[in-house]
Design a protein around this motif. Structure first.
Motif, short mmCIF file in Angstrom:
data_model
loop_
_atom_site.label_atom_id
_atom_site.label_comp_id
_atom_site.label_asym_id
_atom_site.label_seq_id
_atom_site.Cartn_x
_atom_site.Cartn_y
_atom_site.Cartn_z
N ALA A 2 -1.23 4.12 21.21
CA ALA A 2 -0.21 3.35 20.51
C ALA A 2 -0.68 1.93 20.18
CB ALA A 2 1.06 3.31 21.33
N LEU A 3 -1.33 1.27 21.13
CA LEU A 3 -1.76 -0.10 20.90
C LEU A 3 -2.86 -0.17 19.83
CD1 LEU A 3 -1.16 -2.96 21.78
CD2 LEU A 3 -2.85 -2.72 23.58
N LEU A 4 -3.82 0.75 19.89
CA LEU A 4 -4.88 0.79 18.88
C LEU A 4 -4.29 1.10 17.51
CD1 LEU A 4 -7.86 0.71 18.08
CD2 LEU A 4 -8.03 3.12 18.76
N LEU A 5 -3.36 2.02 17.44
CA LEU A 5 -2.72 2.36 16.17
C LEU A 5 -1.98 1.16 15.61
CD1 LEU A 5 -2.05 4.48 14.04
CD2 LEU A 5 -0.10 5.17 15.43
N GLU A 6 -1.27 0.43 16.48
CA GLU A 6 -0.55 -0.76 16.03
C GLU A 6 -1.52 -1.80 15.47
OE1 GLU A 6 3.15 -2.78 17.83
OE2 GLU A 6 1.42 -3.75 18.77
N LYS A 7 -2.63 -2.02 16.15
CA LYS A 7 -3.61 -3.00 15.68
C LYS A 7 -4.23 -2.56 14.34
CE LYS A 7 -3.30 -5.95 18.97
NZ LYS A 7 -2.66 -7.23 18.74
N ALA A 8 -4.49 -1.27 14.20
CA ALA A 8 -5.03 -0.75 12.94
C ALA A 8 -4.02 -0.93 11.81
CB ALA A 8 -5.43 0.72 13.08
N MET A 9 -2.76 -0.66 12.11
CA MET A 9 -1.70 -0.85 11.10
C MET A 9 -1.58 -2.32 10.73
SD MET A 9 -0.13 1.89 10.14
CE MET A 9 0.05 3.58 10.65
N ASP A 10 -1.66 -3.21 11.72
CA ASP A 10 -1.62 -4.65 11.44
C ASP A 10 -2.74 -5.05 10.49
OD1 ASP A 10 0.57 -4.94 13.12
OD2 ASP A 10 -0.60 -5.79 14.79
N PHE A 11 -3.93 -4.50 10.72
CA PHE A 11 -5.07 -4.79 9.87
C PHE A 11 -4.81 -4.32 8.44
CE2 PHE A 11 -9.07 -3.57 7.88
CZ PHE A 11 -9.79 -4.76 7.97
N VAL A 12 -4.28 -3.11 8.30
CA VAL A 12 -3.99 -2.56 6.97
C VAL A 12 -2.97 -3.44 6.25
CG1 VAL A 12 -2.96 -0.61 5.71
CG2 VAL A 12 -4.63 -0.19 7.53
N VAL A 13 -1.93 -3.85 6.96
CA VAL A 13 -0.90 -4.70 6.36
C VAL A 13 -1.48 -6.05 5.96
CG1 VAL A 13 1.25 -5.95 6.83
CG2 VAL A 13 1.03 -3.56 7.50
N GLN A 14 -2.31 -6.60 6.83
CA GLN A 14 -2.92 -7.90 6.55
C GLN A 14 -3.88 -7.83 5.36
OE1 GLN A 14 -5.58 -9.37 9.62
NE2 GLN A 14 -4.87 -11.45 9.28
N LYS A 15 -4.61 -6.75 5.21
CA LYS A 15 -5.63 -6.62 4.16
C LYS A 15 -5.16 -5.72 3.01
CE LYS A 15 -8.79 -8.84 6.53
NZ LYS A 15 -9.39 -10.06 6.12
N LYS A 16 -3.84 -5.54 2.87
CA LYS A 16 -3.30 -4.58 1.90
C LYS A 16 -3.82 -4.80 0.48
CE LYS A 16 0.97 -7.23 1.46
NZ LYS A 16 0.66 -8.25 2.44
N ASP A 17 -3.96 -6.04 0.05
CA ASP A 17 -4.43 -6.30 -1.31
C ASP A 17 -5.87 -5.84 -1.52
OD1 ASP A 17 -1.98 -7.38 -2.00
OD2 ASP A 17 -2.58 -9.42 -1.44
N GLU A 18 -6.68 -5.92 -0.47
CA GLU A 18 -8.07 -5.48 -0.55
C GLU A 18 -8.18 -3.96 -0.43
OE1 GLU A 18 -10.51 -7.73 2.22
OE2 GLU A 18 -9.08 -9.39 2.04
N ILE A 19 -7.22 -3.34 0.24
CA ILE A 19 -7.27 -1.90 0.49
C ILE A 19 -6.74 -1.08 -0.68
CG2 ILE A 19 -6.26 -0.08 1.93
CD1 ILE A 19 -6.50 -2.03 4.29
#
Length: 103
Positions: A10-27
């Motif tokens: 759960a914690l790793l998934l949350e951190k990965a999701m945070d990264f995706v949200v933070q870098k959404k424009d690049e992704i």
């Protein structure tokens, strides 16, 4: 994302999701998210909601709590802190309902 989900981290998934949200424009348009399971849509929306609520210390909504906060509350109640984010939310809600029913 898929690895964290498959290992029920759960914690790793949350951190990965945070990264995706933070870098959404690049992704967007560069990485395909087509292979993500449908269940991850709620996790993604939760991550977006958490990012938008940053700085709001008064937020007490179980559905949008960070994994660390869910684990802290579960630990305080003597409940299991392992499992998926969804399982932790369900357990905390169930315990809250039971506590309310006893009062």
């Amino acid at each position: 994302l898929l690895y964290a989900d498959s290992k029920n981290c759960a914690l790793l998934l949350e951190k990965a999701m945070d990264f995706v949200v933070q870098k959404k424009d690049e992704i967007i348009g560069k990485i395909s998210l087509d292979d993500l399971p449908g269940t991850m849509c709620m996790d993604m929306l939760t991550a977006i909601s958490q990012a938008q609520r940053e700085g709001n210390n008064g937020d007490d909504d179980i559905d949008t709590m960070r994994v660390s906060e869910l684990r802290r509350r579960l630990h305080e109640k003597g409940l299991c802190v392992d499992g998926s984010r969804k399982a932790m939310v369900a357990l905390l809600k169930e315990n809250s309902r039971e506590s309310s029913a006893r009062e």
